[in-house]
Design a protein around this motif. Structure first.
Motif, PDB file in Angstrom:
ATOM      1  N   GLY A 146       0.782  -1.218   0.000  1.00  0.00           N
ATOM      2  CA  GLY A 146       0.000   0.000   0.000  1.00  0.00           C
ATOM      3  C   GLY A 146       0.809   1.260   0.000  1.00  0.00           C
ATOM      4  O   GLY A 146       0.252   2.356   0.099  1.00  0.00           O
ATOM      5  N   THR A 147       2.136   1.159  -0.132  1.00  0.00           N
ATOM      6  CA  THR A 147       2.988   2.344  -0.120  1.00  0.00           C
ATOM      7  C   THR A 147       3.249   2.884  -1.513  1.00  0.00           C
ATOM      8  O   THR A 147       3.814   3.953  -1.664  1.00  0.00           O
ATOM      9  N   GLU A 148       2.868   2.148  -2.558  1.00  0.00           N
ATOM     10  CA  GLU A 148       3.036   2.587  -3.932  1.00  0.00           C
ATOM     11  C   GLU A 148       1.684   2.561  -4.645  1.00  0.00           C
ATOM     12  O   GLU A 148       0.836   1.708  -4.348  1.00  0.00           O
ATOM     13  N   PRO A 149       1.435   3.482  -5.560  1.00  0.00           N
ATOM     14  CA  PRO A 149       0.158   3.477  -6.275  1.00  0.00           C
ATOM     15  C   PRO A 149      -0.010   2.218  -7.109  1.00  0.00           C
ATOM     16  O   PRO A 149       0.957   1.649  -7.615  1.00  0.00           O
ATOM     17  N   THR A 150      -1.254   1.807  -7.270  1.00  0.00           N
ATOM     18  CA  THR A 150      -1.549   0.607  -8.034  1.00  0.00           C
ATOM     19  C   THR A 150      -1.112   0.753  -9.482  1.00  0.00           C
ATOM     20  O   THR A 150      -0.741  -0.229 -10.134  1.00  0.00           O
ATOM     21  N   ASP A 151      -1.127   1.988  -9.996  1.00  0.00           N
ATOM     22  CA  ASP A 151      -0.726   2.217 -11.382  1.00  0.00           C
ATOM     23  C   ASP A 151       0.722   1.802 -11.608  1.00  0.00           C
ATOM     24  O   ASP A 151       1.073   1.289 -12.674  1.00  0.00           O
ATOM     25  N   ALA A 152       1.581   2.014 -10.614  1.00  0.00           N
ATOM     26  CA  ALA A 152       2.987   1.618 -10.731  1.00  0.00           C
ATOM     27  C   ALA A 152       3.097   0.107 -10.856  1.00  0.00           C
ATOM     28  O   ALA A 152       3.948  -0.414 -11.590  1.00  0.00           O
ATOM     29  N   LEU A 153       2.229  -0.618 -10.157  1.00  0.00           N
ATOM     30  CA  LEU A 153       2.247  -2.080 -10.255  1.00  0.00           C
ATOM     31  C   LEU A 153       1.880  -2.521 -11.665  1.00  0.00           C
ATOM     32  O   LEU A 153       2.472  -3.449 -12.215  1.00  0.00           O
ATOM     33  N   ARG A 154       0.901  -1.831 -12.260  1.00  0.00           N
ATOM     34  CA  ARG A 154       0.504  -2.180 -13.635  1.00  0.00           C
ATOM     35  C   ARG A 154       1.659  -1.928 -14.610  1.00  0.00           C
ATOM     36  O   ARG A 154       1.842  -2.678 -15.566  1.00  0.00           O
ATOM     37  N   VAL A 155       2.412  -0.856 -14.393  1.00  0.00           N
ATOM     38  CA  VAL A 155       3.536  -0.546 -15.273  1.00  0.00           C
ATOM     39  C   VAL A 155       4.585  -1.659 -15.213  1.00  0.00           C
ATOM     40  O   VAL A 155       5.097  -2.105 -16.244  1.00  0.00           O
ATOM     41  N   VAL A 156       4.907  -2.115 -14.009  1.00  0.00           N
ATOM     42  CA  VAL A 156       5.903  -3.180 -13.861  1.00  0.00           C
ATOM     43  C   VAL A 156       5.431  -4.439 -14.568  1.00  0.00           C
ATOM     44  O   VAL A 156       6.182  -5.073 -15.326  1.00  0.00           O
ATOM     45  N   ASN A 157       4.194  -4.813 -14.350  1.00  0.00           N
ATOM     46  CA  ASN A 157       3.670  -6.025 -14.974  1.00  0.00           C
ATOM     47  C   ASN A 157       3.669  -5.909 -16.496  1.00  0.00           C
ATOM     48  O   ASN A 157       4.009  -6.861 -17.209  1.00  0.00           O
ATOM     49  N   ALA A 158       3.299  -4.728 -17.001  1.00  0.00           N
ATOM     50  CA  ALA A 158       3.274  -4.532 -18.454  1.00  0.00           C
ATOM     51  C   ALA A 158       4.674  -4.613 -19.037  1.00  0.00           C
ATOM     52  O   ALA A 158       4.894  -5.233 -20.096  1.00  0.00           O
ATOM     53  N   LEU A 159       5.648  -4.011 -18.360  1.00  0.00           N
ATOM     54  CA  LEU A 159       7.026  -4.032 -18.857  1.00  0.00           C
ATOM     55  C   LEU A 159       7.572  -5.447 -18.883  1.00  0.00           C
ATOM     56  O   LEU A 159       8.201  -5.870 -19.871  1.00  0.00           O
ATOM     57  N   LEU A 160       7.356  -6.203 -17.829  1.00  0.00           N
ATOM     58  CA  LEU A 160       7.862  -7.577 -17.778  1.00  0.00           C
ATOM     59  C   LEU A 160       7.237  -8.429 -18.884  1.00  0.00           C
ATOM     60  O   LEU A 160       7.921  -9.256 -19.503  1.00  0.00           O
ATOM     61  N   THR A 161       5.951  -8.216 -19.130  1.00  0.00           N
ATOM     62  CA  THR A 161       5.271  -8.969 -20.189  1.00  0.00           C
ATOM     63  C   THR A 161       5.873  -8.656 -21.557  1.00  0.00           C
ATOM     64  O   THR A 161       6.115  -9.557 -22.377  1.00  0.00           O
TER      65      THR A 161
END
Length: 501
Positions: free
Chosen positions: A274-289
């Motif tokens: 909960g210390t980072e915005p959810t949007d940042a999580l989506r960016v990481v997942n998209a980049l790895l994909t």
């Protein structure tokens, strides 16, 4: 003749114990002029014949001369450089050299262009990257100017050769896997981004026989975070969709540079807590994909840099085939950096002509020195003066190392030294004036003497007013430049102490 289309790895001796029986690859880079009309194959064969017939040994690295007498080369070639070889000896007998000749024609000027990932919501246009055609003249010499204490540069090149070899052999990805991702991390100013650009430039030359076109795509990590919620992950997907379109051109080699990659790959553990915005999580997942999709393409390499390695998601680090730490330069590397700066100033006429010994020579001088450095002097033979310059430059390198100066800081020292302590030691020809009593002491003293009293009297034909840099006039004496550099380093230390208070 041995073509440059053969892999460098193919010529590496299986057993290098007997150097006299080894055949070593030697990379020769031939820069072609924009107005060249000769075919590259013709130039390659002519260069091969010229080298094999004109030289018994090759010093590495070295810029070759004498080719200007060959009409075909004189009309089309700008420079021929014997770059490097895995052979541990130099000079290398030409009979043991497997010449790999790379012909290239750099693009002129700034050939980069903005690269859009499409609208980022309600008409918001996101300029997510820039694309540069390679090889580019603006990055000529960048690879050679980067100095590292270990074999970092050769390690990266060997890695690329290995991926090319495995790809050509159609090695099954399910059995042997690689991701075509490199991560460079370390303190700011150590040359990570410059190394990525230089590597892209070098690969565009070394792989030109395989890929006639090369491009460097630099991703603007910060621009990919849209001000619209949940849009950033889509922007990453759009951008890499465009990258995939570039890679689909099989005759084009694409290097993707992600600078400050921690901006895109912040650790997902923080988002889950909960210390980072959810949007940042989506960016990481998209980049790895997207990286997983690119790994199957033969003509792409992803290079990334970071100043905050601990902030990078572990899944990205795990995908990197090479994770290389780029540290602050040690004393020996600092000496080579400062030596290259001094040689450039001598070449341009800013500093008078003087011999600057190599690192190996300087180390020998240091081992045999029996007395501390004396005061700056221009007396003695040229060899004695060169030894004095080497020892003093070595001492200056140690001071820089003690302060933890980065390569970026080191390369701006000459400008600061000239601006602060050498001053107007050069007067443009149009405004040359004779010294008068009124301007005595107007220069900032260096070691108790005014800079204008340190002019050299050699090489210019006696008296007269000094000319501007590069005009054939006098340059500042090297002792003045070294003293000014030492003063800048001392001042740098004082400024850091004030900053840290």
């Amino acid at each position: 003749m041995i073509s440059d289309s053969d892999s460098a790895m193919a010529f590496r001796p299986a057993d290098s114990g007997d150097l006299s029986l080894s055949l070593w690859p030697v990379h020769v880079e031939v820069r072609v002029s924009p107005s060249a009309t000769a075919r590259f194959d013709t130039l390659r064969n002519t260069v091969y014949n010229y080298i094999t017939n004109s030289f018994e040994t090759l010093c590495l690295p070295s810029t070759l001369d004498g080719w200007e007498d060959v009409p075909v080369l004189a009309s089309s070639v700008e420079r021929i450089v014997a770059c490097e070889s895995p052979c541990p000896i130099s000079p290398l007998p030409i009979s043991q050299a497997a010449l790999q000749i790379h012909i290239y024609q750099p693009t002129e000027g700034d050939s980069s262009e903005e690269f859009s990932s499409g609208p980022g919501g309600e008409g918001e246009e996101v300029m997510a990257a820039s694309v540069c055609e390679l090889p580019s003249r603006q990055w000529e010499g960048l690879w050679e100017s980067l100095i590292f204490p270990d074999d970092t540069k050769s390690k990266l090149l060997d890695y690329i050769y290995a991926t090319v070899l495995f790809s050509d052999a159609n090695v099954d990805f399910n059995v042997v896997s690689w991701n075509r991702v490199v991560l460079l991390h370390g303190p700011p100013g150590t040359g990570k981004t410059s190394l990525c650009r230089a590597l892209a430039q070098k690969l565009s030359i070394r792989l030109s026989h395989r890929y006639p076109h090369s491009r460097l795509l630099e991703i603007n990590s910060h621009s990919l975070f849209s001000r619209w919620f949940s849009e950033s992950g889509k922007l990453v997907q759009r951008l890499f969709g465009s990258v995939m379109d570039l890679v689909e051109e099989e005759d084009t080699f694409v290097v993707v540079l992600i600078d400050e990659v921690e901006s895109l790959t912040a650790a997902r553990a923080g988002a889950m807590a909960g210390t980072e915005p959810t949007d940042a999580l989506r960016v990481v997942n998209a980049l790895l994909t997207q990286l997983d999709k690119l790994r199957h393409k033969k003509n792409v390499l992803v290079v990334s840099t970071s100043n905050l390695a601990k902030a990078i998601d572990s899944a990205f680090v795990d995908r990197a085939d090479i994770v290389q730490y780029i540290d602050l330069p040690p004393r020996e590397a600092i000496y080579q950096i400062l030596r290259s700066c001094l040689q450039e100033l001598v070449l341009r006429g800013v500093v008078e002509k003087v011999d600057v010994p190599s690192l190996e020579q300087a180390q020998r001088f240091e081992r045999t020195a029996i007395a501390p450095l004396s005061a700056p002097t221009t007396a003695g033979t040229s060899q004695e003066r060169a030894k004095h310059v080497a020892l003093r430059l070595f001492a200056l390198s140690q001071k820089c190392r003690d302060q933890g100066m980065s390569g970026r800081s080191l390369r701006r020292l000459p400008v600061l030294a000239h601006a602060r302590y050498v001053g107007l030691s050069f007067t443009p020809p149009a405004t040359v004036i004779s010294p008068s009593k009124s301007d005595h002491g107007s220069r900032t003293p260096v070691n108790g003497l005014s800079a204008k009293h340190h002019r050299t009297g050699g090489g210019g034909g006696g008296g007269g007013a000094p000319g501007a840099p590069g005009s054939g006039g006098y340059g500042t004496q090297v002792e003045v430049w070294l003293a000014a550099m030492e003063k800048v380093v001392e001042t740098h230390s004082d400024e850091l102490k004030r900053f840290e208070r």
